[in-house]
Design an enzyme around this catalytic site. Structure first.
Site, mmCIF file in Angstrom:
data_model
loop_
_atom_site.group_PDB
_atom_site.id
_atom_site.type_symbol
_atom_site.label_atom_id
_atom_site.label_comp_id
_atom_site.label_asym_id
_atom_site.label_seq_id
_atom_site.Cartn_x
_atom_site.Cartn_y
_atom_site.Cartn_z
ATOM 1 N N LYS A 281 -19.905 -10.357 -35.757
ATOM 2 C CA LYS A 281 -21.029 -9.851 -35.902
ATOM 3 C C LYS A 281 -21.165 -8.795 -35.374
ATOM 4 O O LYS A 281 -20.391 -8.266 -34.427
ATOM 5 C CB LYS A 281 -22.239 -10.902 -35.293
ATOM 6 C CG LYS A 281 -23.142 -10.791 -35.715
ATOM 7 C CD LYS A 281 -23.993 -11.318 -37.081
ATOM 8 C CE LYS A 281 -25.175 -10.577 -37.894
ATOM 9 N NZ LYS A 281 -25.497 -11.117 -39.256
ATOM 10 N N SER B 152 -19.497 -10.059 -40.785
ATOM 11 C CA SER B 152 -21.168 -10.087 -40.857
ATOM 12 C C SER B 152 -21.530 -9.112 -40.102
ATOM 13 O O SER B 152 -21.504 -9.475 -39.050
ATOM 14 C CB SER B 152 -20.967 -11.589 -40.631
ATOM 15 O OG SER B 152 -22.900 -11.721 -41.322
#
Length: 369
Positions: free
Chosen positions: A164, A233
């Site tokens: 992330k 992401s």
């Protein structure tokens, strides 16, 4: 050598704030909340800069887990790695996957390597470092740390590296400008791709997939440079990279195994089948005795040349729906058909994550022994 046992639980959600399934498993004793190391989720927002379902889901989970861990919600977010991927287009189903880890004795007669998980964080980045060599270098360090945490010594035993990473906002761009520095882009949406791409290259370096002499200008330009296991992401809710490494280790006594393959494009069904076979599974409903599919994790990307196997696609030209949403729907439908379920983790934006237009696909299976 420290022996660990990793658990993997897939829980359906009725919305980004729905924690009822997880809490039911905790209340029944199926999950010990103190053993939760990471939670990966698919939320039903647009997956873009303004997809606040990701932050909402994390806040709901932290609030629910706080009293069970005797921590504040803020402390829970520091203790557990949360990675929420927005966008459940097509047949994709919102859900979370919970990873637990604890000390365990390796049963006598247990052979082979089993699923292991490791986690690490980078330092916070300055806005002008996103999408550039600083993000690559720091991510590479964190991947090594996460591998050590997972007890994985051989890079070929890493089958999925979930990250992330941050993105730019107008305020963050302005802050860099006030210091006399320029960011990789001034577009918040484009910054998601820069951050994802640099993070993926940061996975490829320590795994020996590419050389370490990467330049800033290689990001989003040298698509011949990529990782076969990276999944990144981007989100607005952080300024550092959260790194989760999944692989198989001899130090694990887990009942799970992970394998992977690489899709060359968005319709590469044989690669998905190969990933299933890597953990002893077949195309649904045909599975091997003693093995059960837990989840599939994949990246999806619109081919940058605007075609798939010689035929033009319009994903990059649609001004109503972003290309990442098209790609998630297409790849999600393909994988769901082969897996027999739409509750699979498919994330859009695969810059430097697999070959251009393709992406990695990893499969976790539960073993009965």
């Amino acid at each position: 050598m420290r022996t660990t046992s990793v658990g993997v639980f897939k829980v359906a959600t009725n919305g980004p704030g729905d924690v009822s399934g997880l809490m039911a498993m905790i209340n029944s004793g199926a999950i010990d909340p103190t053993s939760i190391l990471a939670i990966l989720g698919k939320t039903e927002g647009n997956g873009g800069v303004n997809d606040f379902t990701r932050e909402y889901a994390v806040a709901a989970l932290c609030t629910a887990l706080a009293p069970r861990l005797d921590l504040s919600a803020e402390a829970v977010e520091q203790r557990i790695a949360f990675v929420m991927s927005g966008g459940t287009e097509g047949v994709l189903s919102p859900h979370i996957t919970v990873f637990t880890r604890g000390e365990a004795e390796r049963p006598a007669g247990l052979s082979g390597k089993r699923l292991s998980i490791g986690m690490a964080h980078t330092r916070d980045f300055l806005p002008e470092e996103l999408g550039r060599s600083a993000q690559i270098t720091e991510t590479a360090k964190a991947v090594k740390t996460a591998m050590d945490d997972a007890g994985i010594t051989d890079p070929t035993d890493v089958h999925f590296a979930q990250i992330k990473c941050p993105l730019l906002t107008s305020d963050r761009v302005a802050a860099a400008g006030a210091r006399g520095n320029k960011t990789a882009t001034t577009s918040a949406y484009s910054s998601m791709a820069y951050s994802r791409g640099a993070s993926a290259l940061g996975v490829a370096v320590p795994l020996g997939e590419i050389a370490s002499d990467i330049r800033d200008q290689d990001v989003l330009h040298r698509y011949d440079l990529f990782s076969k296991v990276a999944s990144t992401s981007s989100g607005i809710e952080l300024m550092h990279n959260v790194v989760i490494v999944l692989g198989n280790s001899a130090s694990s006594a887990s009942r799970f195994e992970i394998g992977h393959a690489v899709m060359d494009d968005a319709i590469d069904a044989p690669a998905v089948v190969s990933a299933l076979k890597s953990v002893g599974l077949g195309v649904a409903p045909h599975t091997a005795a003693g093995r059960e599919l837990v989840n599939i994790f994949a990246k999806a990307e619109a081919s940058p040349d605007g075609s798939v196997r010689g035929f033009r696609h319009t994903m990059l030209e649609d001004t109503d729906i972003s290309s990442t949403r098209h790609a998630r729907a297409a790849v999600g439908g393909l994988i769901a058909g082969l897996a027999g379920t739409g509750a699979v983790y498919v994330s859009g934006g695969a810059e430097h994550q697999g070959p251009a237009g393709g992406g990695p696909v990893a499969v976790i299976a539960r073993l009965s022994d």
